[in-house]
Design a protein around this motif. Structure first.
Motif, PDB file in Angstrom:
ATOM      1  N   TYR A  71      38.752  37.508  35.101  1.00  0.00           N
ATOM      2  CA  TYR A  71      40.054  37.472  35.781  1.00  0.00           C
ATOM      3  C   TYR A  71      40.813  38.772  35.566  1.00  0.00           C
ATOM      4  O   TYR A  71      41.482  39.265  36.479  1.00  0.00           O
ATOM      5  CB  TYR A  71      40.892  36.292  35.302  1.00  0.00           C
ATOM      6  CG  TYR A  71      40.264  34.940  35.535  1.00  0.00           C
ATOM      7  CD1 TYR A  71      39.359  34.728  36.578  1.00  0.00           C
ATOM      8  CD2 TYR A  71      40.559  33.868  34.714  1.00  0.00           C
ATOM      9  CE1 TYR A  71      38.777  33.493  36.788  1.00  0.00           C
ATOM     10  CE2 TYR A  71      39.986  32.625  34.922  1.00  0.00           C
ATOM     11  CZ  TYR A  71      39.094  32.446  35.961  1.00  0.00           C
ATOM     12  OH  TYR A  71      38.517  31.225  36.166  1.00  0.00           O
ATOM     13  N   VAL A 129      43.966  35.197  48.491  1.00  0.00           N
ATOM     14  CA  VAL A 129      43.091  36.382  48.415  1.00  0.00           C
ATOM     15  C   VAL A 129      42.770  36.874  49.826  1.00  0.00           C
ATOM     16  O   VAL A 129      42.766  38.077  50.086  1.00  0.00           O
ATOM     17  CB  VAL A 129      41.800  36.086  47.620  1.00  0.00           C
ATOM     18  CG1 VAL A 129      40.853  37.272  47.676  1.00  0.00           C
ATOM     19  CG2 VAL A 129      42.134  35.740  46.180  1.00  0.00           C
ATOM     20  N   PRO A 142      31.750  34.533  41.656  1.00  0.00           N
ATOM     21  CA  PRO A 142      32.088  35.187  42.914  1.00  0.00           C
ATOM     22  C   PRO A 142      30.836  35.644  43.634  1.00  0.00           C
ATOM     23  O   PRO A 142      29.909  36.174  43.028  1.00  0.00           O
ATOM     24  CB  PRO A 142      32.928  36.381  42.481  1.00  0.00           C
ATOM     25  CG  PRO A 142      32.688  36.561  41.040  1.00  0.00           C
ATOM     26  CD  PRO A 142      32.131  35.289  40.493  1.00  0.00           C
ATOM     27  N   VAL A 178      41.487  45.128  40.255  1.00  0.00           N
ATOM     28  CA  VAL A 178      41.095  45.372  41.648  1.00  0.00           C
ATOM     29  C   VAL A 178      42.251  45.033  42.582  1.00  0.00           C
ATOM     30  O   VAL A 178      42.557  45.794  43.504  1.00  0.00           O
ATOM     31  CB  VAL A 178      39.827  44.566  42.016  1.00  0.00           C
ATOM     32  CG1 VAL A 178      39.529  44.653  43.506  1.00  0.00           C
ATOM     33  CG2 VAL A 178      38.641  45.047  41.195  1.00  0.00           C
ATOM     34  N   TYR A 179      42.913  43.885  42.341  1.00  0.00           N
ATOM     35  CA  TYR A 179      44.049  43.494  43.188  1.00  0.00           C
ATOM     36  C   TYR A 179      45.153  44.553  43.133  1.00  0.00           C
ATOM     37  O   TYR A 179      45.722  44.921  44.155  1.00  0.00           O
ATOM     38  CB  TYR A 179      44.612  42.138  42.758  1.00  0.00           C
ATOM     39  CG  TYR A 179      43.652  40.977  42.886  1.00  0.00           C
ATOM     40  CD1 TYR A 179      42.777  40.875  43.961  1.00  0.00           C
ATOM     41  CD2 TYR A 179      43.635  39.969  41.935  1.00  0.00           C
ATOM     42  CE1 TYR A 179      41.897  39.815  44.076  1.00  0.00           C
ATOM     43  CE2 TYR A 179      42.768  38.895  42.039  1.00  0.00           C
ATOM     44  CZ  TYR A 179      41.903  38.817  43.107  1.00  0.00           C
ATOM     45  OH  TYR A 179      41.039  37.767  43.219  1.00  0.00           O
ATOM     46  N   VAL A 203      45.083  33.047  38.583  1.00  0.00           N
ATOM     47  CA  VAL A 203      43.996  33.290  39.528  1.00  0.00           C
ATOM     48  C   VAL A 203      44.460  32.808  40.896  1.00  0.00           C
ATOM     49  O   VAL A 203      44.778  31.627  41.058  1.00  0.00           O
ATOM     50  CB  VAL A 203      42.715  32.535  39.107  1.00  0.00           C
ATOM     51  CG1 VAL A 203      41.595  32.776  40.104  1.00  0.00           C
ATOM     52  CG2 VAL A 203      42.298  32.951  37.710  1.00  0.00           C
ATOM     53  N   LEU A 243      38.007  42.217  49.205  1.00  0.00           N
ATOM     54  CA  LEU A 243      38.674  41.280  48.301  1.00  0.00           C
ATOM     55  C   LEU A 243      38.264  39.847  48.579  1.00  0.00           C
ATOM     56  O   LEU A 243      38.384  38.989  47.716  1.00  0.00           O
ATOM     57  CB  LEU A 243      40.199  41.386  48.432  1.00  0.00           C
ATOM     58  CG  LEU A 243      40.864  42.629  47.870  1.00  0.00           C
ATOM     59  CD1 LEU A 243      42.372  42.545  48.089  1.00  0.00           C
ATOM     60  CD2 LEU A 243      40.555  42.811  46.410  1.00  0.00           C
ATOM     61  N   GLN A 269      39.494  41.693  35.160  1.00  0.00           N
ATOM     62  CA  GLN A 269      38.855  42.713  35.993  1.00  0.00           C
ATOM     63  C   GLN A 269      39.279  42.577  37.449  1.00  0.00           C
ATOM     64  O   GLN A 269      39.545  43.566  38.126  1.00  0.00           O
ATOM     65  CB  GLN A 269      37.343  42.645  35.851  1.00  0.00           C
ATOM     66  CG  GLN A 269      36.869  43.101  34.491  1.00  0.00           C
ATOM     67  CD  GLN A 269      35.376  42.963  34.308  1.00  0.00           C
ATOM     68  OE1 GLN A 269      34.684  42.324  35.095  1.00  0.00           O
ATOM     69  NE2 GLN A 269      34.866  43.562  33.251  1.00  0.00           N
ATOM     70  N   TYR A 270      39.350  41.340  37.943  1.00  0.00           N
ATOM     71  CA  TYR A 270      39.832  41.123  39.312  1.00  0.00           C
ATOM     72  C   TYR A 270      41.274  41.584  39.439  1.00  0.00           C
ATOM     73  O   TYR A 270      41.663  42.143  40.461  1.00  0.00           O
ATOM     74  CB  TYR A 270      39.732  39.649  39.716  1.00  0.00           C
ATOM     75  CG  TYR A 270      38.355  39.229  40.146  1.00  0.00           C
ATOM     76  CD1 TYR A 270      37.696  39.899  41.181  1.00  0.00           C
ATOM     77  CD2 TYR A 270      37.710  38.168  39.547  1.00  0.00           C
ATOM     78  CE1 TYR A 270      36.425  39.525  41.581  1.00  0.00           C
ATOM     79  CE2 TYR A 270      36.442  37.781  39.946  1.00  0.00           C
ATOM     80  CZ  TYR A 270      35.800  38.453  40.964  1.00  0.00           C
ATOM     81  OH  TYR A 270      34.555  38.079  41.358  1.00  0.00           O
TER      82      TYR A 270
END
Length: 90
Positions: free
Chosen positions: A7, A54, A86, A13-14, A48, A66, A9-10
């Motif tokens: 989470y 997303v 994912p 990215v976001y 999340v 994404l 790491q995501y």
């Protein structure tokens, strides 16, 4: 790798996707229809986002990668053992 690590790491990215289109958290939150605080939680890896959010982020940030989906078997869901994996969206 733990779910929390994934989470986080995501979250990076976001944040980078938002910054890539030069949106502040305030402007992005307004376009996404969420509170600034909720976006901050997402970008910190403390929440999340649901897949529908997303998908909206992918549109607003013009960043199609994404979009992803989670494969969760019914048995795992029933037993409370959801394994979020994912995979690329179709």
């Amino acid at each position: 790798m733990t779910d929390q690590t994934l989470y986080k790491q995501y979250a990076i990215v976001y944040r980078h996707a938002r910054e890539g289109v030069s949106l502040t958290q305030e402007k992005a939150a307004a376009q996404l229809g969420i509170s600034v605080r909720y976006l901050q939680y997402i970008e910190a890896g403390d929440r999340v986002p649901r897949i529908d959010l997303v998908s909206k982020m992918a549109d607003v940030y013009r960043c199609g990668f994404l979009c992803f989906k989670f494969n969760v078997s019914r048995n795992e869901k029933k037993e409370g053992k959801e394994e979020h994996v994912p995979v690329p969206a179709d």
